[in-house]
Design an enzyme around this catalytic site. Structure first.
Site, PDB file in Angstrom:
ATOM      1  N   HIS A 127      -5.227  -6.338   2.244  1.00 36.51           N
ATOM      2  CA  HIS A 127      -4.240  -7.000   1.376  1.00 36.51           C
ATOM      3  C   HIS A 127      -2.847  -6.876   1.961  1.00 36.51           C
ATOM      4  CE1 HIS A 127      -3.781  -2.782   0.297  1.00 36.51           C
ATOM      5  NE2 HIS A 127      -2.589  -3.090  -0.185  1.00 36.51           N
ATOM      6  N   ASP A 129       1.097  -6.238   0.248  1.00 31.55           N
ATOM      7  CA  ASP A 129       1.579  -5.679  -1.016  1.00 31.55           C
ATOM      8  C   ASP A 129       2.243  -6.757  -1.881  1.00 31.55           C
ATOM      9  OD1 ASP A 129       0.711  -3.119  -0.409  1.00 31.55           O
ATOM     10  OD2 ASP A 129       2.613  -2.522   0.516  1.00 31.55           O
ATOM     11  N   HIS A 277      -2.990  -4.718   5.284  1.00 28.75           N
ATOM     12  CA  HIS A 277      -3.382  -3.343   5.588  1.00 28.75           C
ATOM     13  C   HIS A 277      -4.580  -2.915   4.761  1.00 28.75           C
ATOM     14  CE1 HIS A 277      -0.208  -3.295   2.546  1.00 28.75           C
ATOM     15  NE2 HIS A 277      -0.780  -2.229   2.041  1.00 28.75           N
ATOM     16  N   ARG A 292       5.791   5.377  -1.230  1.00 27.41           N
ATOM     17  CA  ARG A 292       6.088   4.070  -0.626  1.00 27.41           C
ATOM     18  C   ARG A 292       7.319   3.446  -1.254  1.00 27.41           C
ATOM     19  NH1 ARG A 292       1.915  -0.501  -2.002  1.00 27.41           N
ATOM     20  NH2 ARG A 292       3.502  -1.155  -3.485  1.00 27.41           N
TER      21      ARG A 292
HETATM   22 FE   LIG Z   1      -0.888  -1.739  -0.004  1.00 28.20          FE
END
Ligand SMILES: [Fe+2]
Length: 301
Positions: A127, A129, A277, A292
């Site tokens: 996917h 983000d 990723h 993140r």
């Molecule tokens: Fe992700």
């Protein structure tokens, strides 16, 4: 010595696959402010000699910006970021955004991704983000907080190289197609119905082009993913599913990937517009905690 089974000849050699790292590979310039070690021919490079927690000289920042566009994911080792310096580093690329659903760390802009025996890792699906947003993030900066002794690697795929690798008849078929991206396919599944309805009103499904043009490099790339992309607009359901499956399967080719083994202090910074990723979920029941920060991006075109 041949490894072919009797009667089953190995396929003879096929045309070489040509992988392009940038739109114009002849224009590459060296990096003078840090050492850069590629992980693969088109995607991923480790940067040595930059302290992300310290103020960055304009020349260093300019080279990091160029390196992110060229290599799509940058890796840094032995960093000492906290929530504030992590966010401050991301701010060099734009405005850090607050994720609508994921749990937060010490600042609202810092997402905490924590897994252990009670919560197995679930990011093991290709996917990009937040593609369910009208303007998905430019990039994400991820740092390791707590790691399993072994395992928990992350892979990234270069979706421009993946697009280049499609047969020409498939690329022609994609021209002008748009796809629906929807948070209900993932985050929405876990919500109680009333909360799902409330979030649905705040985050309606969005349409993005199936082939996106990178706003800074001009590369064309596959912009559908397995987590958030629901269907291709205007195609019958079966045809949409078949085409999405073919496009999403491109990320799984090792030729378009790099893989990162985390260590304490590791940081990965990816261009979320051109990469997908996959976080390998092989460490259960050991804990793995990451933080993140994502940077606001623009509307895909
Ligand atoms: Fe992700």
């Amino acid at each position: 010595m041949s490894t072919a089974a009797p009667g089953r000849p190995v396929r003879p050699s096929v045309a070489a696959r040509v992988l392009r790292r940038t739109a114009d590979d002849t224009a590459l310039r060296p990096y003078r402010r840090f050492a850069l070690t590629p992980y693969s021919p088109t995607i991923g490079a480790e940067v040595e000699g930059v302290d992300l927690a310290a103020p960055l000289a304009p020349e260093v920042l300019a080279e990091l910006k160029r390196a992110l566009l060229e290599w799509k994911v940058l890796f840094f080792r032995e960093q000492r970021l906290d929530a504030a310096s992590h966010t401050a580093f991301a701010r060099h690329w734009g405005v850090p955004e607050v994720h609508p659903f994921l749990p937060k760390a010490a600042l609202p802009e810092v997402v905490r991704l924590a897994h252990d025996e009670a919560q197995p890792g679930v990011e093991n699906v290709w996917h990009s983000d937040v593609s369910f947003a009208p303007a998905p993030p430019l990039g994400s900066v991820l740092r390791a907080v707590e790691l399993p002794e072994v395992g928990g690697d992350t892979l990234w795929a270069d979706m421009a190289a993946a697009y280049d690798g499609l047969p020409e008849r498939v690329r022609e078929r994609l021209a002008g197609l748009r796809a629906v991206h929807d948070f209900l396919r993932s985050f929405g599944l876990l919500m109680p119905p009333a909360e799902r309805e409330r979030q649905r009103a705040l985050h309606p499904p969005v349409e993005h082009p199936v082939v996106r043009t990178h706003p800074e490099t001009g590369r064309e790339l596959i912009y559908v993913n397995r987590v958030f992309t629901d269907r291709i607009v205007g195609l019958p359901e079966g045809e949409s599913a078949e085409l999405l499956d073919l496009l999403q399967a491109q990320a799984a080719h090792p030729e378009y990937q790099c893989r990162f083994r985390w260590a304490p202090g590791s940081v990965a910074f990816w261009d979320n517009r051109i990469t997908q990723h996959y976080a390998v979920s092989d460490y259960f029941p050991a804990p793995r905690v990451m933080e993140r920060v994502t940077i606001t991006g623009d509307r895909p075109r």
